[in-house]
Design an enzyme around this catalytic site. Structure first.
Site, short mmCIF file in Angstrom:
data_model
loop_
_atom_site.label_atom_id
_atom_site.label_comp_id
_atom_site.label_asym_id
_atom_site.label_seq_id
_atom_site.Cartn_x
_atom_site.Cartn_y
_atom_site.Cartn_z
N TYR A 81 0.86 -1.18 0.00
CA TYR A 81 0.00 0.00 0.00
C TYR A 81 0.89 1.23 0.00
O TYR A 81 1.44 1.60 1.04
CB TYR A 81 -0.90 -0.04 1.24
CG TYR A 81 -1.93 1.05 1.37
CD1 TYR A 81 -2.21 1.94 0.34
CD2 TYR A 81 -2.66 1.19 2.56
CE1 TYR A 81 -3.16 2.93 0.48
CE2 TYR A 81 -3.62 2.18 2.71
CZ TYR A 81 -3.87 3.05 1.67
OH TYR A 81 -4.82 4.04 1.82
N LYS A 138 -1.35 -1.56 -4.04
CA LYS A 138 -2.37 -0.51 -4.08
C LYS A 138 -1.63 0.82 -4.14
O LYS A 138 -0.97 1.24 -3.19
CB LYS A 138 -3.26 -0.57 -2.83
CG LYS A 138 -4.31 0.53 -2.78
CD LYS A 138 -5.03 0.58 -1.44
CE LYS A 138 -6.01 1.76 -1.43
NZ LYS A 138 -6.58 2.00 -0.09
#
Length: 300
Positions: free
Chosen positions: A134, A162
């Site tokens: 992330y 992500k």
């Protein structure tokens, strides 16, 4: 695992006294699953993990696993300021049934890229579970850059990233240089660009409000490759996404938008405060308008 589809980082319903409202949260989970999302993220920032104790977070993982009961995969948000707690959360996530982990850099400590890579490797060794990186330097203060990716991208459990930096050039770089790590849309206002560059998934806060439409948007772009209709979806979503990203009241907007769709979400936890009546009116206006336009798109 392969990260493919819409994964909703679900909000957490709270009672007025601040405790988790599990009966209301069951309805939040059911709405997502019934809408056809491909998976759920439990313990993300949209779920206000940063305002929960360790005991509450682990209890929420266990409840989610038992209630979801295999209907869709669920991903554990395991981030924490204390790195050793992250390794503990990683181990617990596997024990409690998670299909994977969403992992950002520990905030505030500002590790180097090599130090951050070693952090990811320790998480991997603690859990031996799929890892979704992330990258959100706006929250963590550090970038998951080239040096970092060279050290972790080939690990078998690093399955996706992500990307939430907001830098469109990162989309190109990740798609072209690191195809072994599946690209996941993380910036709500750049989703069409992610899909155009081959992203197979979207960790989608907007799905807390419009789960069916987010699934349809994904199907339109990723499965049907219809980017003309995809552009229509994006144009309809943009006012809502811009409000989420730029209002400074991200969680409050998500929760109020979900309330407008009939869910009980309760208050936000400190240090966040409730929105003003003026901002609520603005959120209601953009959500209502988008609801009408999305319904029309679905019937095309």
């Amino acid at each position: 695992m392969k990260l493919k589809g819409i994964y909703t980082p679900v909000l957490t319903s709270f009672k007025e006294d601040g405790t988790i409202d599990y009966p209301a949260w069951e309805k939040v989970l059911d709405k997502q699953i019934n809408a056809g999302v491909h998976g759920i993220v439990v313990g993300g920032s949209t779920g206000e993990f940063y305002a929960m104790s360790k005991a509450e977070r682990l209890e929420q993982f266990k409840f989610a696993n038992d209630y979801i009961a295999g209907r869709v995969p669920w991903i554990a948000g395991i981030n924490d300021v204390i790195a050793t707690e992250v390794y503990s959360f990683a181990k617990s996530a596997k024990e409690l049934g998670a299909s994977g982990m969403l992992v950002a850099a520990p905030p505030y400590s500002l590790p180097s890229e090599e130090e951050l890579a070693q952090h990811i490797i320790r998480i991997d060794e603690a859990a031996d579970l799929a890892i979704i990186l992330y990258n959100y330097p706006g929250r963590t203060g550090v970038e998951m850059g080239t040096e970092f990716l060279e050290l972790v991208a080939d690990r078998k459990n690093v399955v996706a990233i992500k990307e939430s930096s907001g830098d469109v050039n990162r989309i190109h770089e990740l798609a072209l240089k690191y195809p072994q790590v599946s690209l996941c849309a993380g910036a709500e206002d750049q989703v069409l660009e992610f899909f155009a560059w081959g992203a197979q998934s979207w960790v989608c806060a907007c799905a807390n409000i419009f789960p069916e439409a987010c699934v349809s948007f994904y199907q339109t772009c990723v499965e049907e490759k219809d980017f003309v209709k995809g552009q229509k979806y994006m144009a309809t979503f943009m006012p809502v996404m811009e409000f989420l990203e730029q209002s400074g009241k991200f969680v409050q907007c998500v929760k109020y938008g979900a309330q407008l769709q009939g869910l009980t979400t309760g208050p936000v936890r400190l240090p966040m405060l409730e929105m003003s009546d003026e901002m609520k009116a603005q959120v209601k206006e953009v959500v209502t308008k988008a609801s009408i336009e999305l319904a029309a798109l679905a019937n095309e």
